[in-house]
Design an enzyme around this catalytic site. Structure first.
Site, PDB file in Angstrom:
ATOM      1  N   HIS B 134     -43.668  17.497 -46.462  1.00  0.00           N
ATOM      2  CA  HIS B 134     -43.929  16.514 -47.514  1.00  0.00           C
ATOM      3  C   HIS B 134     -42.562  16.063 -48.058  1.00  0.00           C
ATOM      4  O   HIS B 134     -41.603  16.837 -48.046  1.00  0.00           O
ATOM      5  CB  HIS B 134     -44.748  17.208 -48.599  1.00  0.00           C
ATOM      6  CG  HIS B 134     -45.242  16.317 -49.684  1.00  0.00           C
ATOM      7  ND1 HIS B 134     -44.431  15.857 -50.698  1.00  0.00           N
ATOM      8  CD2 HIS B 134     -46.471  15.810 -49.936  1.00  0.00           C
ATOM      9  CE1 HIS B 134     -45.157  15.101 -51.522  1.00  0.00           C
ATOM     10  NE2 HIS B 134     -46.395  15.055 -51.077  1.00  0.00           N
ATOM     11  N   ASP B 211     -43.038  25.471 -49.510  1.00  0.00           N
ATOM     12  CA  ASP B 211     -43.900  24.518 -50.197  1.00  0.00           C
ATOM     13  C   ASP B 211     -45.337  24.999 -49.991  1.00  0.00           C
ATOM     14  O   ASP B 211     -45.894  24.872 -48.905  1.00  0.00           O
ATOM     15  CB  ASP B 211     -43.693  23.120 -49.601  1.00  0.00           C
ATOM     16  CG  ASP B 211     -44.692  22.095 -50.149  1.00  0.00           C
ATOM     17  OD1 ASP B 211     -45.539  22.463 -50.978  1.00  0.00           O
ATOM     18  OD2 ASP B 211     -44.605  20.930 -49.719  1.00  0.00           O
ATOM     19  N   GLN B 214     -50.294  22.930 -50.187  1.00  0.00           N
ATOM     20  CA  GLN B 214     -51.526  22.942 -49.395  1.00  0.00           C
ATOM     21  C   GLN B 214     -51.952  24.374 -49.075  1.00  0.00           C
ATOM     22  O   GLN B 214     -53.137  24.698 -49.064  1.00  0.00           O
ATOM     23  CB  GLN B 214     -51.342  22.185 -48.066  1.00  0.00           C
ATOM     24  CG  GLN B 214     -50.936  20.738 -48.200  1.00  0.00           C
ATOM     25  CD  GLN B 214     -52.022  19.874 -48.828  1.00  0.00           C
ATOM     26  OE1 GLN B 214     -53.201  20.181 -48.742  1.00  0.00           O
ATOM     27  NE2 GLN B 214     -51.613  18.799 -49.471  1.00  0.00           N
ATOM     28  N   LYS B 237     -54.227  20.968 -56.835  1.00  0.00           N
ATOM     29  CA  LYS B 237     -54.874  21.047 -55.524  1.00  0.00           C
ATOM     30  C   LYS B 237     -55.738  22.300 -55.413  1.00  0.00           C
ATOM     31  O   LYS B 237     -56.474  22.471 -54.457  1.00  0.00           O
ATOM     32  CB  LYS B 237     -53.824  21.044 -54.414  1.00  0.00           C
ATOM     33  CG  LYS B 237     -53.059  19.726 -54.324  1.00  0.00           C
ATOM     34  CD  LYS B 237     -52.191  19.691 -53.086  1.00  0.00           C
ATOM     35  CE  LYS B 237     -51.003  18.774 -53.229  1.00  0.00           C
ATOM     36  NZ  LYS B 237     -51.272  17.378 -52.938  1.00  0.00           N
ATOM     37  N   CYS B 375     -47.201  10.666 -48.075  1.00  0.00           N
ATOM     38  CA  CYS B 375     -45.944  11.202 -48.626  1.00  0.00           C
ATOM     39  C   CYS B 375     -45.179  11.997 -47.584  1.00  0.00           C
ATOM     40  O   CYS B 375     -44.500  12.972 -47.920  1.00  0.00           O
ATOM     41  CB  CYS B 375     -46.165  12.048 -49.864  1.00  0.00           C
ATOM     42  SG  CYS B 375     -46.937  11.141 -51.204  1.00  0.00           S
TER      43      CYS B 375
END
Lengths: 162, 420
Positions: B134, B211, B214, B237, B375
């Site tokens: 991302h 990251d 997700q 999320k 993104c």
């Protein structure tokens, strides 16, 4: 009035066979490239004014059917119009796709995109090229000294659409 | 994805379908049809317990944290700090002070880059990223490398978009200072073996920055047993509120890091010409934080732990496999990531149709999904496409919504219909 079938044909024809599609190297053209960062539409419009009239309008880019067909229709519509008429047409198109009343007939084939007013998330796709042309015309007028806007404030370049 | 792991998920007890009723927005209409929200990798809907927790804060004890001596302010401070304890337990660390509250995954990753990255990356050093990150875990490192005259190294990915330990090993050098990668990527939905990747990074003296935006939704991160240095995620999320997130940092690394944002509550002593700063995590929490959202995030964590990851994984895996099967059966559809159903993400295109055109067809059917570059322009380059459609599933989705997605995909070629 046209039928929706004819409108479909017009849109697909411009999408698949874009008009005025080759950009010019001639420095007399004012070039504006605009992007729609959320979806990747990326359109470059070139305008050349001669004695206050649009002597040529070219466009090239990538994007969805609405964005690309809109650019193509616009490039035909603006040819030979006075700068003032061209700006009026651009304002009219913007009104049409946001559902405000305007004289759609003056937009000729571009009125096929009137249905965009039902799709608020797609309005930016439809207006991207027109916004670029508007800037190009204002730049050209500023460069010719026919407008009050200093040329420096309308510098060429890559910009993101609002 | 390891077949044994998938098998464990399949034999796990199913979630109660009534879980859908926990989310008020599953009841709304769009274009006169029941709203099928399939854009969960962008953000998720919120359960009533999260909304109530935030509402209660504003209605009953909406006072400042760490800034009031009264009983009610104390209640707010206690509620806020107890979320930090919850988050530490959730992440598998015994150190609540390793949990920094941020504005979201993006802010957490930028904090690591601007503080730790600035500290350790010098001229000629290397930062390893992947071409499927991302922008939030790509652009900060790219710009850091530009500033420092360091090298940005792109690790190779396998056909499913996965960074394997061997592939990471192949780009590591003695100059590698940082490895930045996703737990699960947001377009391909590739899931990484973070424990193995951390071991590779550490063997070469680098730290690993993850990251988790997700990944945290589909696999509970175990930062200590996986030996992760930094792990950032967002609340929104994970069925929590927007505007809040978490950065886990290994305590001894946080200790070394200078603050990036300065202001209230992060200082120790402000002298005329110099200031000393508080210890982590407060050093990195300048200004008034989004207290209601932090409390809402705490409620979201409680909610997912109550449901249990195994049940959530089973639900999302089942829906995603159904979607992949249905889409693969259509001749007009190209699916980019058929092997990554674990992540709940299906990236695809309708052949010959720009994804933005297709998205209006889904919208007309009351289906929300994502069309664009998600993104991650580097991923689009890696795939060799300009944009894709992305459907992503969550625990409240059901099979009828998947089937509506498939049906709408059959009609996506008639994309001009939406204009008339």
């Amino acid at each position: 009035m046209y039928s929706s079938d004819l409108y479909r044909q017009i849109i697909m024809d411009h999408y698949q066979n874009p008009r005025n599609h080759r950009l010019s190297e001639d420095p007399d053209y004012h070039t504006v490239r605009l992007k729609n960062p959320s979806c990747g539409d990326d359109i470059t419009v070139q305008v050349r004014l001669c004695e206050g009239r649009v002597a040529d309008c070219r466009q090239n880019g990538t994007g969805c059917s609405i964005c690309c067909s809109s650019a193509s229709m616009m490039s035909e519509l603006l040819q030979e119009k006075s700068a003032e008429e061209a700006l009026e047409l651009i304002a009219c198109f913007r009104k049409m796709v946001t559902g405000e009343p305007c004289d759609q007939d003056m937009l000729e084939e571009a009125q096929s995109l009137a249905g965009v007013s039902k799709l608020p998330p797609r309005v930016n796709c439809a207006t991207l090229a027109w916004q670029a042309a508007e800037r190009g015309i204002l730049q050209a007028e500023a460069a010719d000294g026919t407008a009050d806007v200093p040329a420096g404030e309308l510098a060429d370049g890559i910009e993101e659409a609002k | 994805m390891n077949p044994d792991f998938l098998h464990e998920i399949r034999i796990c007890p199913a979630l109660d379908p009534a879980v859908r009723d926990d989310f008020p927005m599953t009841g709304i209409l769009s274009h006169g049809r029941p709203f099928a929200y399939l854009n969960n990798a962008a953000t998720t809907l919120k359960p009533t317990c999260v909304l109530n927790a935030m509402d209660r804060y504003y209605r009953e004890y909406g006072s400042p944290i760490h800034r009031g001596a009264d009983r009610i302010a104390h209640k707010a401070t206690t509620a806020f700090e107890s979320v930090r304890q919850t988050l530490a337990r959730f992440l598998g660390t015994p150190h609540p002070e390793a949990v920094v509250i941020t504005g979201g995954a993006t802010m957490g990753l930028n904090l690591v880059c601007l503080s730790y990255g600035e500290l350790v990356v010098g001229e000629g050093d290397e930062v390893v990223v992947t071409p499927n990150e991302h922008h939030a875990n790509y652009v900060p490192w790219q710009q850091l490398c530009k500033r420092k005259n360091a090298k940005l190294i792109l690790a190779p990915l396998d056909a499913n978009g996965c960074l394997t330990p061997d592939a990471l090993e192949s780009v590591m050098t003695e100059r590698t200072r940082i490895v930045a990668c996703s737990h699960i990527t947001n377009v391909m939905g590739a899931a990484m073996d973070l424990k193995a990747l951390a071991a590779v990074a550490h063997r070469h003296g680098a730290v690993i920055v993850v990251d988790g935006a997700q990944g945290v939704v589909h696999e509970r991160p175990e930062v200590v047993s996986w030996d992760i240095d930094f792990y950032a995620f967002s609340g929104h999320k994970l069925y929590g509120p927007t505007g809040v997130g978490v950065l886990y940092g290994r305590p001894e690394l946080l200790e070394k890091m200078p603050p990036v944002v300065m202001g209230g509550e992060m200082i120790d002593l402000v002298d005329v010409y110099d200031t000393t700063f508080r210890e982590p995590p407060w050093r990195f929490e300048a200004g008034t934080l989004p207290v209601a959202e932090v409390i809402g995030l705490g409620a979201a964590i409680d909610y997912v732990l109550e449901l249990g990851y195994c049940g959530m994984q089973k639900k999302v895996l089942g829906l995603t496999e159904r979607a992949v099967r249905g889409l693969l059966a259509l001749e007009n559809v190209h699916v980019y990531n058929p092997e990554n159903a674990f992540s709940g993400v299906v990236s695809f295109n309708i052949r010959g149709v720009h994804p933005h055109d297709a998205s209006s067809v889904y919208d007309r059917e009351g289906i929300a999904l994502r069309a664009g570059h998600h993104c991650s322009q580097p991923t689009m380059r890696w795939l060799g496409v300009g944009a894709t459609l992305r459907a992503s599933f969550a625990i409240y989705n059901d099979e009828s919504e998947v089937d509506r997605l498939i049906e709408a995909s059959k009609k996506a070629g008639d994309f001009l219909d939406v204009l008339f």
